[in-house]
Design a protein around this motif. Structure first.
Motif, PDB file in Angstrom:
ATOM      1  N   GLU A 232       0.834  -1.209   0.000  1.00 28.63           N
ATOM      2  CA  GLU A 232       0.000   0.000   0.000  1.00 28.63           C
ATOM      3  C   GLU A 232       0.870   1.261   0.000  1.00 28.63           C
ATOM      4  OE1 GLU A 232      -3.998  -1.668   2.299  1.00 28.63           O
ATOM      5  OE2 GLU A 232      -2.275  -1.005   3.474  1.00 28.63           O
ATOM      6  N   VAL A 233       1.963   1.222   0.789  1.00 28.56           N
ATOM      7  CA  VAL A 233       2.863   2.384   0.816  1.00 28.56           C
ATOM      8  C   VAL A 233       3.505   2.546  -0.560  1.00 28.56           C
ATOM      9  CG1 VAL A 233       4.960   3.350   1.829  1.00 28.56           C
ATOM     10  CG2 VAL A 233       3.291   2.243   3.302  1.00 28.56           C
ATOM     11  N   ALA A 234       3.909   1.413  -1.161  1.00 22.04           N
ATOM     12  CA  ALA A 234       4.538   1.484  -2.492  1.00 22.04           C
ATOM     13  C   ALA A 234       3.580   2.104  -3.506  1.00 22.04           C
ATOM     14  CB  ALA A 234       4.972   0.086  -2.936  1.00 22.04           C
ATOM     15  N   ASP A 235       2.293   1.748  -3.414  1.00 23.83           N
ATOM     16  CA  ASP A 235       1.297   2.324  -4.342  1.00 23.83           C
ATOM     17  C   ASP A 235       1.178   3.836  -4.133  1.00 23.83           C
ATOM     18  OD1 ASP A 235       0.778  -0.105  -5.414  1.00 23.83           O
ATOM     19  OD2 ASP A 235      -1.110  -0.445  -4.344  1.00 23.83           O
ATOM     20  N   LEU A 236       1.179   4.254  -2.867  1.00 21.26           N
ATOM     21  CA  LEU A 236       1.084   5.703  -2.597  1.00 21.26           C
ATOM     22  C   LEU A 236       2.309   6.427  -3.136  1.00 21.26           C
ATOM     23  CD1 LEU A 236      -0.264   6.023   1.082  1.00 21.26           C
ATOM     24  CD2 LEU A 236      -1.526   6.252  -1.041  1.00 21.26           C
ATOM     25  N   MET A 237       3.480   5.805  -2.928  1.00 16.31           N
ATOM     26  CA  MET A 237       4.733   6.419  -3.404  1.00 16.31           C
ATOM     27  C   MET A 237       4.701   6.570  -4.924  1.00 16.31           C
ATOM     28  SD  MET A 237       6.572   6.841  -0.735  1.00 16.31           S
ATOM     29  CE  MET A 237       8.209   6.462  -0.424  1.00 16.31           C
ATOM     30  N   GLN A 238       4.163   5.540  -5.565  1.00 16.08           N
ATOM     31  CA  GLN A 238       4.039   5.565  -7.022  1.00 16.08           C
ATOM     32  C   GLN A 238       3.143   6.732  -7.446  1.00 16.08           C
ATOM     33  OE1 GLN A 238       5.197   2.647  -9.009  1.00 16.08           O
ATOM     34  NE2 GLN A 238       5.037   4.169 -10.627  1.00 16.08           N
ATOM     35  N   MET A 239       2.002   6.836  -6.753  1.00 12.69           N
ATOM     36  CA  MET A 239       1.041   7.897  -7.063  1.00 12.69           C
ATOM     37  C   MET A 239       1.653   9.279  -6.863  1.00 12.69           C
ATOM     38  SD  MET A 239      -2.678   7.194  -5.482  1.00 12.69           S
ATOM     39  CE  MET A 239      -2.790   5.439  -5.464  1.00 12.69           C
ATOM     40  N   ALA A 240       2.527   9.372  -5.853  1.00 15.76           N
ATOM     41  CA  ALA A 240       3.123  10.665  -5.511  1.00 15.76           C
ATOM     42  C   ALA A 240       4.466  10.858  -6.214  1.00 15.76           C
ATOM     43  CB  ALA A 240       3.291  10.755  -3.996  1.00 15.76           C
ATOM     44  N   SER A 241       4.762  10.012  -7.183  1.00 18.22           N
ATOM     45  CA  SER A 241       6.029  10.042  -7.939  1.00 18.22           C
ATOM     46  C   SER A 241       7.244  10.064  -7.013  1.00 18.22           C
ATOM     47  CB  SER A 241       6.106  11.272  -8.849  1.00 18.22           C
ATOM     48  OG  SER A 241       5.003  11.331  -9.669  1.00 18.22           O
ATOM     49  N   LEU A 242       7.158   9.325  -5.908  1.00 17.99           N
ATOM     50  CA  LEU A 242       8.277   9.318  -4.958  1.00 17.99           C
ATOM     51  C   LEU A 242       9.095   8.043  -5.044  1.00 17.99           C
ATOM     52  CD1 LEU A 242       6.881  10.764  -1.605  1.00 17.99           C
ATOM     53  CD2 LEU A 242       8.918  11.483  -2.821  1.00 17.99           C
ATOM     54  N   LYS A 243       8.539   7.057  -5.769  1.00 11.48           N
ATOM     55  CA  LYS A 243       9.171   5.741  -5.791  1.00 11.48           C
ATOM     56  C   LYS A 243      10.605   5.842  -6.322  1.00 11.48           C
ATOM     57  CE  LYS A 243       7.570   1.083  -6.616  1.00 11.48           C
ATOM     58  NZ  LYS A 243       7.991   0.622  -5.295  1.00 11.48           N
TER      59      LYS A 243
END
Ligand code: URA
Length: 247
Positions: A232-243
């Motif tokens: 879930e954190v990875a998905d949020l990071m992806q959404m926030a272009s932080l990955k």
């Protein structure tokens, strides 16, 4: 980095300071294989192997929680008069974690709590288009045309009209006899949902946030919370272009 053992355990979500002290007293905590005895002992989460209840503690500098906010508490860290959302969390988290955006006192539903400042900022920024879906009960039938206005970007009296939003008017049935609708928006302006319905001629009587960035309240009771999973954190990071920025 040296940190008190009880603080570390509390920060990692193992309970309140007194709960983790209890675990230490009950010999449930080890440091590099040796039973810990002092809650105030300093440890290095980067190099020491700390176990609680036989499970190795994974130290993450950032943690994000999904909270089911009940109506009646304010979205703030502290308040002199009102109960706050942070009153539902261990004391140690009040200093480190903050709510992602805000829900009104009378709104219930999904609220993220994080100590990741950059993620917090991006999840709120309209540039990242993070969807939030609300369920609203209103005082009058929602006009059919509202769906089109909301999709085009309704004017609620701000400098700019709202970004396109999706409205689903829910049918009135014997079991669901209220005037209700679901609304998905990707911004977080002050009282936005209430003001959008007001622009359509309806007063919101009850408001619940059902989803935030694809996350739902499934499995949570009002007033309870859970830590987000790694995925879930990875998905949020992806959404926030932080990955990629953090890899
Ligand atoms: N919009 C509102 O009007 N209130 C909330 O609590 C959240 C979104």
């Amino acid at each position: 980095m040296q940190i008190r053992l009880d603080k570390l355990l509390a920060d990692c979500g193992y309970g309140t300071r007194s709960e983790v002290k209890n675990k230490i007293r009950k010999k449930e905590v080890t440091i590099n294989g040796t039973i810990a005895v002092k809650p105030e002992q300093k440890v290095n989460p980067g190099t020491d192997s700390i176990c609680c209840g036989g499970k190795r503690l994974v130290y993450e500098p950032f943690s994000t929680f999904l909270f089911y906010k009940p109506a009646g508490c304010v979205t703030a860290r502290t308040d002199k008069k009102e109960k706050t959302v942070m009153d539902y969390f261990p004391d140690s988290m009040r200093k480190s974690h903050v709510p992602v955006g805000r829900l009104d006192k009378d709104t219930e539903g999904i609220l993220l709590i994080t100590n990741d400042g950059v993620l917090n900022h991006r999840l709120l920024s309209p540039s990242y288009h993070v969807d939030k879906t609300y369920y609203a009960i209103v005082d009058a039938p929602v006009p059919e045309e509202a769906a089109e206005y909301f999709l085009k970007g309704v004017d609620i009296g701000d400098e700019k009209p709202c970004l396109p939003a999706k409205l689903e008017i829910l049918p009135q049935t014997a079991e669901h006899s209220v005037y209700a609708a679901k609304l998905t928006i990707c911004e977080g302006r002050f009282h936005q949902v209430k003001r959008m319905f007001a622009a359509a001629g309806c007063k919101v009587l009850h408001l619940k946030r059902l989803t935030f960035a694809g996350l739902t309240l499934e499995g949570l009771e009002k007033g309870s919370y859970r830590k987000l999973t790694e995925e879930e954190v990875a998905d949020l990071m992806q959404m926030a272009s932080l990955k990629n920025e953090r890899d």
